[in-house]
Scaffold this motif. Structure first.
Motif, PDB file in Angstrom:
ATOM      1  N   GLU A 279       0.836  -1.188   0.000  1.00  0.00           N
ATOM      2  CA  GLU A 279       0.000   0.000   0.000  1.00  0.00           C
ATOM      3  C   GLU A 279       0.878   1.246   0.000  1.00  0.00           C
ATOM      4  O   GLU A 279       1.811   1.361   0.795  1.00  0.00           O
ATOM      5  N   THR A 280       0.575   2.145  -0.922  1.00  0.00           N
ATOM      6  CA  THR A 280       1.308   3.404  -1.017  1.00  0.00           C
ATOM      7  C   THR A 280       0.324   4.548  -1.221  1.00  0.00           C
ATOM      8  O   THR A 280      -0.851   4.325  -1.524  1.00  0.00           O
ATOM      9  N   GLY A 281       0.816   5.742  -1.077  1.00  0.00           N
ATOM     10  CA  GLY A 281      -0.007   6.921  -1.311  1.00  0.00           C
ATOM     11  C   GLY A 281       0.868   8.070  -1.757  1.00  0.00           C
ATOM     12  O   GLY A 281       2.098   7.961  -1.806  1.00  0.00           O
ATOM     13  N   LEU A 282       0.233   9.180  -2.094  1.00  0.00           N
ATOM     14  CA  LEU A 282       0.954  10.347  -2.572  1.00  0.00           C
ATOM     15  C   LEU A 282       0.510  11.571  -1.797  1.00  0.00           C
ATOM     16  O   LEU A 282      -0.689  11.840  -1.670  1.00  0.00           O
ATOM     17  N   GLY A 283       1.463  12.304  -1.248  1.00  0.00           N
ATOM     18  CA  GLY A 283       1.188  13.568  -0.574  1.00  0.00           C
ATOM     19  C   GLY A 283       1.865  14.699  -1.318  1.00  0.00           C
ATOM     20  O   GLY A 283       3.009  14.550  -1.774  1.00  0.00           O
ATOM     21  N   ILE A 284       1.174  15.825  -1.447  1.00  0.00           N
ATOM     22  CA  ILE A 284       1.701  16.943  -2.244  1.00  0.00           C
ATOM     23  C   ILE A 284       1.605  18.237  -1.442  1.00  0.00           C
ATOM     24  O   ILE A 284       0.590  18.513  -0.790  1.00  0.00           O
ATOM     25  N   GLY A 285       2.668  19.032  -1.494  1.00  0.00           N
ATOM     26  CA  GLY A 285       2.696  20.353  -0.884  1.00  0.00           C
ATOM     27  C   GLY A 285       3.019  21.407  -1.923  1.00  0.00           C
ATOM     28  O   GLY A 285       3.882  21.190  -2.781  1.00  0.00           O
ATOM     29  N   ILE A 286       2.328  22.550  -1.855  1.00  0.00           N
ATOM     30  CA  ILE A 286       2.516  23.611  -2.850  1.00  0.00           C
ATOM     31  C   ILE A 286       2.641  24.957  -2.134  1.00  0.00           C
ATOM     32  O   ILE A 286       1.892  25.264  -1.209  1.00  0.00           O
ATOM     33  N   ASN A 287       3.585  25.748  -2.608  1.00  0.00           N
ATOM     34  CA  ASN A 287       3.747  27.106  -2.109  1.00  0.00           C
ATOM     35  C   ASN A 287       4.124  27.992  -3.281  1.00  0.00           C
ATOM     36  O   ASN A 287       4.604  27.516  -4.320  1.00  0.00           O
ATOM     37  N   VAL A 288       3.906  29.293  -3.139  1.00  0.00           N
ATOM     38  CA  VAL A 288       4.246  30.219  -4.199  1.00  0.00           C
ATOM     39  C   VAL A 288       4.979  31.410  -3.599  1.00  0.00           C
ATOM     40  O   VAL A 288       4.690  31.835  -2.474  1.00  0.00           O
ATOM     41  N   GLY A 289       5.941  31.917  -4.330  1.00  0.00           N
ATOM     42  CA  GLY A 289       6.713  33.050  -3.844  1.00  0.00           C
ATOM     43  C   GLY A 289       7.999  33.202  -4.632  1.00  0.00           C
ATOM     44  O   GLY A 289       8.216  32.527  -5.644  1.00  0.00           O
ATOM     45  N   GLU A 290       8.871  34.077  -4.164  1.00  0.00           N
ATOM     46  CA  GLU A 290      10.135  34.316  -4.842  1.00  0.00           C
ATOM     47  C   GLU A 290      11.127  33.198  -4.567  1.00  0.00           C
ATOM     48  O   GLU A 290      11.214  32.690  -3.442  1.00  0.00           O
ATOM     49  N   VAL A 291      11.875  32.828  -5.588  1.00  0.00           N
ATOM     50  CA  VAL A 291      12.964  31.863  -5.446  1.00  0.00           C
ATOM     51  C   VAL A 291      14.160  32.405  -6.220  1.00  0.00           C
ATOM     52  O   VAL A 291      14.035  33.333  -7.028  1.00  0.00           O
ATOM     53  N   ILE A 292      15.298  31.799  -5.994  1.00  0.00           N
ATOM     54  CA  ILE A 292      16.469  32.045  -6.820  1.00  0.00           C
ATOM     55  C   ILE A 292      16.623  30.851  -7.739  1.00  0.00           C
ATOM     56  O   ILE A 292      16.753  29.713  -7.276  1.00  0.00           O
ATOM     57  N   ALA A 293      16.581  31.101  -9.041  1.00  0.00           N
ATOM     58  CA  ALA A 293      16.731  30.038 -10.035  1.00  0.00           C
ATOM     59  C   ALA A 293      18.076  30.193 -10.722  1.00  0.00           C
ATOM     60  O   ALA A 293      18.444  31.290 -11.146  1.00  0.00           O
ATOM     61  N   GLY A 294      18.809  29.106 -10.822  1.00  0.00           N
ATOM     62  CA  GLY A 294      20.102  29.172 -11.481  1.00  0.00           C
ATOM     63  C   GLY A 294      20.877  27.883 -11.294  1.00  0.00           C
ATOM     64  O   GLY A 294      20.391  26.920 -10.700  1.00  0.00           O
ATOM     65  N   ASN A 295      22.085  27.897 -11.822  1.00  0.00           N
ATOM     66  CA  ASN A 295      22.949  26.724 -11.727  1.00  0.00           C
ATOM     67  C   ASN A 295      23.708  26.738 -10.407  1.00  0.00           C
ATOM     68  O   ASN A 295      24.346  27.728 -10.056  1.00  0.00           O
ATOM     69  N   VAL A 296      23.628  25.629  -9.699  1.00  0.00           N
ATOM     70  CA  VAL A 296      24.288  25.488  -8.406  1.00  0.00           C
ATOM     71  C   VAL A 296      25.171  24.237  -8.455  1.00  0.00           C
ATOM     72  O   VAL A 296      24.758  23.194  -8.957  1.00  0.00           O
ATOM     73  N   GLY A 297      26.365  24.357  -7.931  1.00  0.00           N
ATOM     74  CA  GLY A 297      27.246  23.192  -7.895  1.00  0.00           C
ATOM     75  C   GLY A 297      28.696  23.598  -8.027  1.00  0.00           C
ATOM     76  O   GLY A 297      29.095  24.711  -7.675  1.00  0.00           O
ATOM     77  N   SER A 298      29.484  22.687  -8.573  1.00  0.00           N
ATOM     78  CA  SER A 298      30.915  22.909  -8.750  1.00  0.00           C
ATOM     79  C   SER A 298      31.228  23.022 -10.230  1.00  0.00           C
ATOM     80  O   SER A 298      30.372  22.719 -11.072  1.00  0.00           O
TER      81      SER A 298
END
Length: 378
Positions: A279-298
């Motif tokens: 038995e499995t299920g799916l839970g979902i959370g949603i929020n809206v607002g400002e984010v920083i989008a870009g490439n992160v890493g090395s």
């Protein structure tokens, strides 16, 4: 028919002089280069649109300086004639500098010997053919490169968004350069419930098969609503709506996508229960607002992602949601209200989420799935 497909090279003579035509016919007599059309300067565009020549000869003697410059400029700016050789022809060398300033590739006087004329013209035709071949190869390589990029994008975003990004140099720079962009995004976390118990009962091959089914279902729905997949970690999915391409209706898209995910996953989970007794299920959370989008890493490994408190809240809501349930913040509800969109939201008691000091308003949208199964967090 182009020169590469025929032994005959077609020549366009731009002149209003019958003498220029007679001269060119004499120079080309018994050769593999023929006069295909003779037009006045103001008829050039119509002629090349009707059939592209392999060679263009301009009667420099008969044309005014401004007319010559205008004709050469039009021919060099036209993709059809960009690589077609332009030869200036005049009674004397007095017009030589004028012709080259206008844009011709070579200049010959009417006293030129036929043998020299043919040698120089064939040299131009040969160079033109080489440039065309190179241009065709470069175009094919660019098409191939763009298709590879598009295929890579399709792993994360819908084909429609991929095409928008490829058509926008600014969006491409944002995706591949080291720049970061602050933007408004609807963030969704979709988390499978009961995955730990499932992985303990099944062999690794079966677990991988189920995860592939799970992620395919969710990503297909994400792409249907033109969202972007940012992360597949274990049994959870991070999705953004409104990035890298802005979407004013990102909040609505996220709610509708979440609702469809819950409905379709309930069907998938039922099949898993019949097949494996889990038995499995799916839970979902949603929020809206400002984010920083870009490439992160090395420098060795980069990941295009979104970060910020908006993402953290969506993650907490996803963890809090029961199986078969979506939870979204009051920020989402406020944005929907502002846009005059009613998704049938039901208010729930406010919660103080882990990592935050003040409570936030929480809402959910009922789905057609009646089953609600509570699992302990994985």
């Amino acid at each position: 028919m182009s020169a590469t497909l025929s032994a005959t090279y077609r020549t366009l003579l731009v002149s209003s002089s019958e003498a220029a035509r007679s001269l060119l016919e004499r120079l080309l007599d018994s050769s593999d280069i023929v006069i295909d059309d003779v037009v006045e300067p103001d008829q050039v565009i119509v002629s090349v649109a009707r059939r592209a020549p392999d060679l263009i000869v301009l009667d420099v003697e008969a044309a005014a300086a401004t007319t010559l410059a205008r004709v050469c400029g039009v021919l060099k700016a036209n993709p059809t004639t960009l690589l077609v050789p332009l030869v200036g022809l005049a009674k004397s060398s007095k017009q030589r500098l004028l012709a080259f300033e206008a844009g011709v590739d070579d200049f010959l006087t009417q006293q030129v010997r036929r043998e020299e004329f043919l040698v120089r013209v064939r040299s131009l035709l040969k160079a033109s053919a080489a440039r065309r071949q190179l241009a065709a190869e470069q175009l094919a390589e660019e098409v191939k490169r763009r298709e590879l990029i598009r295929a890579a994008f399709r792993r994360y975003i819908s084909p429609k968004l991929a095409d928008q990004i490829l058509a926008s140099p600014e969006l491409l720079d944002t995706m591949f350069a080291g720049t970061h962009k602050r933007t408004q995004v609807a963030v969704m976390f979709a988390d499978m419930r009961g995955f730990t118990a499932l992985s303990e009962r099944l062999n690794p091959e079966a677990v991988v098969e189920l995860l592939n089914e799970f992620f395919k279902l969710l990503t297909d729905i994400t792409f249907e609503y033109e969202g972007t997949v940012f992360s597949m970690a274990g049994d959870s999915l991070l999705v953004g709506f409104g990035v890298p391409v802005a979407q004013e209706d990102g909040a609505e898209r996220s709610i509708l996508a979440a609702k469809l995910m819950l409905e379709k996953f309930a069907e998938l989970a039922h099949r898993w229960t019949e097949r494996y007794g889990v038995e499995t299920g799916l839970g979902i959370g949603i929020n809206v607002g400002e984010v920083i989008a870009g490439n992160v890493g090395s420098p060795a490994y980069m990941n295009y992602t979104i970060i910020g408190d908006t993402v953290n809240v969506a993650s907490r809501l996803g963890q809090r949601a029961r199986a078969g349930e979506m939870l979204f913040s009051d920020a989402v509800k406020n944005l929907l209200d502002k846009r005059g969109v009613d998704v049938g939201a039901m208010p729930l008691p406010s919660l103080v989420l882990r990592g935050r000091s003040s409570p936030i308003g929480i809402f959910c949208v009922p789905t057609s799935t009646s089953e609600r199964v509570d699992f302990r967090p994985n």
